[in-house]
Each structure stands twice: as structure tokens, then as C-alpha cells.
Design a protein around this motif. Structure first.
Motif, PDB file in Angstrom:
ATOM      1  N   TRP A 140       0.808  -1.220   0.000  1.00  9.36           N
ATOM      2  CA  TRP A 140       0.000   0.000   0.000  1.00  9.36           C
ATOM      3  C   TRP A 140       0.842   1.272   0.000  1.00  9.36           C
ATOM      4  N   ASP A 141       2.070   1.174   0.479  1.00  9.83           N
ATOM      5  CA  ASP A 141       2.904   2.368   0.590  1.00  9.83           C
ATOM      6  C   ASP A 141       3.083   3.037  -0.776  1.00  9.83           C
ATOM      7  N   GLY A 142       2.827   4.316  -0.817  1.00 11.51           N
ATOM      8  CA  GLY A 142       3.019   5.087  -2.035  1.00 11.51           C
ATOM      9  C   GLY A 142       1.854   5.077  -3.000  1.00 11.51           C
ATOM     10  N   GLU A 143       0.840   4.229  -2.741  1.00 14.33           N
ATOM     11  CA  GLU A 143      -0.272   4.124  -3.682  1.00 14.33           C
ATOM     12  C   GLU A 143      -1.118   5.392  -3.727  1.00 14.33           C
ATOM     13  N   GLU A 145      -3.986  14.302 -10.977  1.00 13.25           N
ATOM     14  CA  GLU A 145      -3.524  15.650 -11.299  1.00 13.25           C
ATOM     15  C   GLU A 145      -3.263  15.763 -12.801  1.00 13.25           C
ATOM     16  N   ARG A 146      -2.809  14.665 -13.385  1.00  9.48           N
ATOM     17  CA  ARG A 146      -2.537  14.646 -14.825  1.00  9.48           C
ATOM     18  C   ARG A 146      -3.842  14.611 -15.619  1.00  9.48           C
ATOM     19  N   ASP A 147      -4.818  13.836 -15.118  1.00 13.20           N
ATOM     20  CA  ASP A 147      -6.104  13.698 -15.804  1.00 13.20           C
ATOM     21  C   ASP A 147      -7.194  13.507 -14.756  1.00 13.20           C
ATOM     22  N   VAL A 148      -7.854  14.580 -14.383  1.00 17.87           N
ATOM     23  CA  VAL A 148      -8.848  14.537 -13.322  1.00 17.87           C
ATOM     24  C   VAL A 148     -10.075  13.732 -13.729  1.00 17.87           C
ATOM     25  N   ARG A 149     -10.218  13.436 -14.998  1.00 18.87           N
ATOM     26  CA  ARG A 149     -11.375  12.682 -15.491  1.00 18.87           C
ATOM     27  C   ARG A 149     -11.097  11.186 -15.610  1.00 18.87           C
ATOM     28  N   ASN A 150      -9.953  10.750 -15.114  1.00 19.96           N
ATOM     29  CA  ASN A 150      -9.588   9.334 -15.211  1.00 19.96           C
ATOM     30  C   ASN A 150     -10.399   8.516 -14.203  1.00 19.96           C
ATOM     31  N   ASN A 151     -11.507   7.965 -14.666  1.00 11.95           N
ATOM     32  CA  ASN A 151     -12.396   7.229 -13.769  1.00 11.95           C
ATOM     33  C   ASN A 151     -11.702   6.027 -13.146  1.00 11.95           C
ATOM     34  N   SER A 152     -10.786   5.398 -13.876  1.00 11.43           N
ATOM     35  CA  SER A 152     -10.061   4.242 -13.343  1.00 11.43           C
ATOM     36  C   SER A 152      -9.202   4.646 -12.149  1.00 11.43           C
ATOM     37  N   ALA A 153      -8.592   5.818 -12.234  1.00 11.44           N
ATOM     38  CA  ALA A 153      -7.775   6.305 -11.126  1.00 11.44           C
ATOM     39  C   ALA A 153      -8.639   6.641  -9.915  1.00 11.44           C
ATOM     40  N   TRP A 154      -9.817   7.206 -10.148  1.00 12.08           N
ATOM     41  CA  TRP A 154     -10.737   7.469  -9.032  1.00 12.08           C
ATOM     42  C   TRP A 154     -11.143   6.158  -8.359  1.00 12.08           C
ATOM     43  N   ASN A 155     -11.401   5.150  -9.151  1.00 15.22           N
ATOM     44  CA  ASN A 155     -11.763   3.853  -8.603  1.00 15.22           C
ATOM     45  C   ASN A 155     -10.621   3.286  -7.758  1.00 15.22           C
ATOM     46  N   HIS A 156      -9.386   3.432  -8.250  1.00 15.29           N
ATOM     47  CA  HIS A 156      -8.235   2.917  -7.498  1.00 15.29           C
ATOM     48  C   HIS A 156      -8.044   3.713  -6.208  1.00 15.29           C
ATOM     49  N   PHE A 199     -10.294   2.285  -3.695  1.00 14.24           N
ATOM     50  CA  PHE A 199      -9.735   0.997  -3.270  1.00 14.24           C
ATOM     51  C   PHE A 199      -8.629   1.193  -2.242  1.00 14.24           C
ATOM     52  N   VAL A 200      -7.749   2.156  -2.501  1.00 13.13           N
ATOM     53  CA  VAL A 200      -6.619   2.396  -1.603  1.00 13.13           C
ATOM     54  C   VAL A 200      -7.083   2.976  -0.269  1.00 13.13           C
ATOM     55  N   VAL A 201      -7.974   3.953  -0.333  1.00 13.01           N
ATOM     56  CA  VAL A 201      -8.378   4.668   0.881  1.00 13.01           C
ATOM     57  C   VAL A 201      -9.304   3.832   1.760  1.00 13.01           C
ATOM     58  N   ALA A 256      -6.125   3.773   5.078  1.00 13.85           N
ATOM     59  CA  ALA A 256      -7.412   3.176   5.430  1.00 13.85           C
ATOM     60  C   ALA A 256      -7.505   2.987   6.936  1.00 13.85           C
ATOM     61  N   ARG A 257      -6.866   3.882   7.689  1.00 13.11           N
ATOM     62  CA  ARG A 257      -6.902   3.759   9.147  1.00 13.11           C
ATOM     63  C   ARG A 257      -8.340   3.784   9.648  1.00 13.11           C
ATOM     64  N   GLN A 258      -8.614   2.959  10.612  1.00 18.13           N
ATOM     65  CA  GLN A 258      -9.966   2.871  11.147  1.00 18.13           C
ATOM     66  C   GLN A 258      -9.923   2.883  12.660  1.00 18.13           C
ATOM     67  N   GLN A 259     -11.040   3.236  13.214  1.00 18.72           N
ATOM     68  CA  GLN A 259     -11.146   3.225  14.667  1.00 18.72           C
ATOM     69  C   GLN A 259     -12.528   2.710  15.038  1.00 18.72           C
ATOM     70  N   GLY A 260     -12.640   2.133  16.213  1.00 15.39           N
ATOM     71  CA  GLY A 260     -13.932   1.614  16.651  1.00 15.39           C
ATOM     72  C   GLY A 260     -14.434   0.514  15.735  1.00 15.39           C
ATOM     73  N   GLU A 261     -15.729   0.493  15.520  1.00 16.64           N
ATOM     74  CA  GLU A 261     -16.360  -0.526  14.688  1.00 16.64           C
ATOM     75  C   GLU A 261     -16.343  -0.118  13.216  1.00 16.64           C
ATOM     76  N   GLY A 262     -15.173  -0.168  12.615  1.00 13.80           N
ATOM     77  CA  GLY A 262     -15.084   0.134  11.195  1.00 13.80           C
ATOM     78  C   GLY A 262     -15.255   1.597  10.851  1.00 13.80           C
ATOM     79  N   GLU A 263     -15.118   2.479  11.812  1.00  9.71           N
ATOM     80  CA  GLU A 263     -15.292   3.911  11.544  1.00  9.71           C
ATOM     81  C   GLU A 263     -14.004   4.496  10.984  1.00  9.71           C
ATOM     82  N   VAL A 264     -14.074   5.089   9.821  1.00 12.07           N
ATOM     83  CA  VAL A 264     -12.896   5.660   9.189  1.00 12.07           C
ATOM     84  C   VAL A 264     -12.477   6.915   9.941  1.00 12.07           C
TER      85      VAL A 264
END
Length: 329
Positions: free
Chosen positions: A173-176, A185-196, A199-201, A209-217
Motif C-alpha cells: 500500500w505504501d506510495g499508492e 492531477e494529470r487527468d482529473v477525469r480518469n475514472n479508473s484512477a478514481w476507482n483505485h 480501493f486504496v483509501v 485506510a486507518r480505522q477506529q472503533g467498529e469500522g469507523e474511518v
């Protein structure tokens, strides 16, 4: 200039022990495919070698030849993989060399799925025999190659699918987050990058994707994402990808749509339709106001504006939603 002569298995002593097996389409084939002479011969010799269940260096030769002519041939990839692993077990081949072979193919055949399925199989095998430091190096090199692929096509579905598998499989996950931020930043309309990014966050591990309690982000992660979306929408208000990501974030963290009402109004002021710059903000406002009985009039107004002016190609859909809002009064 004379053309380069085709390679002939029949004239190569290395293949003299094999009787080529032609394709059997039956006595009266209904729609026989007109294969080239080169492809027909190569397949005939491969059938002969598969009939012997042989796994030897010449299998790699003939499968590479056929893949060059037809890189989507699933059966060829499967038999090649079996041969690679058999030869690797005896030390006759280095699996890392296969990645070099795949790099060249992937760059020339951007939309081929089989290349990436085979690559995943090979990387799994390499990793199984590698020390932790060697695995880390493998992952770094795989990411570097994918970055080359994204330079040519930032929306290549097969590469994105492979990257998500790699990241999850090796906890890489590091650096993703910084990687996908740079792509957006290169292409704000890149839907694939938004999807990724989602996934990462929200679907991965590590600090993003740090969480606390019962799955609370963690709150700061949510605020960071909202701020990132706001910046993206400011650049391209009519970019559906950013608005869809916003909806996904709010749903994931159980925030009401109404929490972004003021942001939406900035791009879709209902009291000043001439200033509306985003149909997606208008759509979101319609959903926000539809949730409150006393605001149904605003919801209807937003939907009617979409039907009449801002998205008339889907007028029937927007008018259908108008009916639903009015029926719920």
C-alpha cells in the motif's frame, strides 16, 4: 528487399521426431477459419508436443511463436505456464526472464487480458520462492512497469485489475495514494484512477485506510478526501467521476448527502439557473431535497431543470423521478 523467410518446423532437425497433428474440423466444416500457413504449421506441432505431454525448452519456443501471432489464445498460455514451472523446478529456466517476455508483449498488445493473467501466475510462483527483500524488489519492479503502461493508457482495465491484485496480495500500500493522486492531477477525469483511489483509501491497509472503533474511518482521512474532491470539482465541475466518488465516500462513512449541500449549491444555484455549471451537482441536490418532505419543491425544480436544459437527452428519466417525488408527498 526480399521478405524474411518464415520459420519452418518441418525443416528444423530439432522437431524431426514429431509428427504434426493438423486441426480436425470434421469432414464438412461449416465455417472453417482461414489460418495462415505459418500459424497452421505452428499449431500442428504444438498439438503433437501436447499429445506427448512434453515440457521442454522447445515448448517455450513454439508457444512464444504462436503467442506472437495470436496473444489471446488461452490454451497456449496455460500450457506455457505448466512448462515454465516444470523447467523452473529443474533449474532449466529462470522465471524472471518470463516477465521480460511479457513486458514486450504487454506494451505491444495493450488490451490483451491473457498477458496479465499469465503474469499474475508467474509472479505468484516467483514470490513463493523469494525472500521478503526479494519480494519487495519484485513488487517495486512490477509497479514501475505498470507506470510505463499507464503512460500509454491511463485507463487500461487489465493493468488496473492487476495492480489491485498486486497491492492486496503483497500488502504493497505504501506510495499508492501519492501515485494515484499524481495520475488524477494529470487527468482529473480518469475514472479508473478514481476507482483505485477508493480501493486504496477504503479497501486497503496502512495509513490510507486507518480505522477506529467498529469500522469507523478516521475523521482526518474523510476530510482529506472531501477536500481532494472539492479541488477536483473546481477544476472540472462537469466531471462525473469526482461526483460519483463523492457519493461513494459519503455512503462509505455514513454521512448524509445533505452534508455537501452548500458545495452543490456553489455549482448549481437553484435560484439562479444561468449560473449552474454542473448537472451532477443538480442531480445530487435533487436527491438531498427529495429526502425532506418540506424541500420536495426544490427537488422537483432541480429535476425539471435537468430534463429541460442541463441533461435533456435523459429527460424521460428526470421526469420519471419528478413523478416519484410528487407521489411521495
Amino acid at each position: 528487399m526480399n521478405p524474411t523467410p518464415l520459420y519452418s518446423y518441418a525443416s528444423d532437425p530439432a522437431w524431426a521426431d514429431l509428427l504434426p497433428l493438423p486441426q480436425d474440423d470434421g469432414q464438412y466444416p461449416l465455417a472453417q477459419i482461414a489460418y495462415t500457413e505459418e500459424y497452421t504449421e505452428a499449431m500442428s506441432y504444438l498439438r503433437a508436443i501436447m499429445a506427448k505431454n512434453e515440457h521442454s525448452p522447445r515448448v517455450l519456443q513454439v508457444t512464444a511463436h504462436i503467442i506472437e501471432m495470436n496473444p489471446a489464445h488461452y490454451t497456449i498460455w496455460v500450457y506455457r505456464a505448466k512448462t515454465l514451472f516444470a523447467l523452473s523446478a529443474t533449474g532449466e529456466v529462470q522465471l524472471g526472464r518470463e516477465l521480460e517476455f511479457l513486458n514486450d508483449l504487454a506494451l505491444r498488445h495493450q488490451k490483451n487480458y491473457q498477458i496479465w493473467n499469465h503474469r499474475q501466475t508467474v509472479v505468484e510462483a516467483i514470490a513463493a520462492a523469494a525472500a521478503p527483500a526479494e519480494q519487495e524488489q519484485l513488487v517495486r519492479e512490477e509497479k514501475e512497469f505498470m507506470n510505463r503502461m499507464f503512460e500509454q493508457d491511463g485507463k487500461n482495465y487489465h493493468v488496473w485489475s492487476y495492480r489491485q491484485w498486486l497491492v492486496r496480495r503483497f500488502e504493497a500500500w505504501d506510495g499508492e495514494l501519492s501515485f494515484v493522486s499524481a495520475l488524477l492531477e494529470r487527468d482529473v477525469r480518469n475514472n479508473s484512477a478514481w476507482n483505485h483511489r477508493f480501493f486504496v483509501v477504503f479497501g486497503g491497509g496502512g495509513m490510507d485506510a486507518r480505522q477506529q472503533g467498529e469500522g469507523e474511518v478516521v475523521e482526518e482521512v474523510v476530510e482529506r478526501e472531501i477536500a481532494f474532491i472539492e479541488d477536483a470539482v473546481f477544476i472540472a465541475p462537469q466531471n462525473a467521476s469526482a461526483w460519483n466518488y463523492l457519493r461513494g465516500v459519503l455512503k462509505k462513512v455514513h454521512r448524509p448527502l445533505s452534508s455537501v449541500e452548500s458545495m452543490c449549491l456553489g455549482y448549481a444555484p437553484l435560484d439562479n439557473p444561468d449560473k449552474i455549471t454542473s448537472s451532477h451537482a443538480l442531480d445530487l441536490l435533487a436527491d438531498i431535497y427529495a429526502e425532506k418532505r418540506e424541500e420536495h419543491g426544490k427537488a422537483v425544480k432541480a429535476l425539471e431543470l435537468l430534463a429541460a436544459k442541463f441533461d435533456p437527452i435523459r429527460a424521460n428519466y428526470w421526469n420519471y423521478r419528478v413523478g416519484l417525488v410528487k407521489a411521495s408527498v
